[in-house]
Scaffold this motif. Sequence first.
Motif, PDB file in Angstrom:
ATOM      1  N   GLU A   9     -38.417  18.302  38.230  1.00  0.00           N
ATOM      2  CA  GLU A   9     -37.755  18.672  36.969  1.00  0.00           C
ATOM      3  C   GLU A   9     -38.605  19.669  36.179  1.00  0.00           C
ATOM      4  N   GLY A  11     -39.469  22.909  39.098  1.00  0.00           N
ATOM      5  CA  GLY A  11     -38.291  23.459  39.755  1.00  0.00           C
ATOM      6  C   GLY A  11     -38.347  23.226  41.253  1.00  0.00           C
ATOM      7  N   LYS A  62     -39.268  27.414  38.655  1.00  0.00           N
ATOM      8  CA  LYS A  62     -39.353  27.471  37.193  1.00  0.00           C
ATOM      9  C   LYS A  62     -40.662  28.067  36.693  1.00  0.00           C
ATOM     10  N   VAL A  93     -28.063  26.079  44.521  1.00  0.00           N
ATOM     11  CA  VAL A  93     -27.082  25.798  43.464  1.00  0.00           C
ATOM     12  C   VAL A  93     -25.938  24.953  44.024  1.00  0.00           C
ATOM     13  N   PRO A 108     -30.819  23.743  39.995  1.00  0.00           N
ATOM     14  CA  PRO A 108     -30.740  24.939  39.166  1.00  0.00           C
ATOM     15  C   PRO A 108     -31.166  26.179  39.953  1.00  0.00           C
ATOM     16  N   TRP A 139     -32.552  30.273  40.111  1.00  0.00           N
ATOM     17  CA  TRP A 139     -33.648  30.995  39.479  1.00  0.00           C
ATOM     18  C   TRP A 139     -33.333  32.475  39.547  1.00  0.00           C
TER      19      TRP A 139
END
Length: 109
Positions: free
Chosen positions: A8, A11, A25, A77, A82, A84
């Motif tokens: 989390e 990433g 991330k 995805v 998520p 990037w």
Amino acid sequence: MAYVIYSEIEGIFIGSCIGLAFWSKLDPVDQPAAITFPSEARAEQFMSTWAGGRPEGVSLVTVEPDQGEYATIEACVRAGLPGWTIAEPVDHVEYDWNAADECTTPRLT
């Protein structure tokens, strides 16, 4: 199916090169895909080689690799992770692990 390493905080684990780990991330180094592992055991084995071992809060998420052993941003995805951003779209990506420089990140060509 294969697995990506996900945190989390950091990433998706994109890959590593010369001892540096890259996460979606933190610093995806403009890589359009993340390394996958064929089984949970292989991912766990890989993380066991890291200083400190498996990071706290990391999970393994199933994905469908769409570029050899790699899962593109779109594949991640689709797996519910998520995406990037990369600086520039690339025309061609060579997905090749190079043991000589210990890199697991895709090479932009």
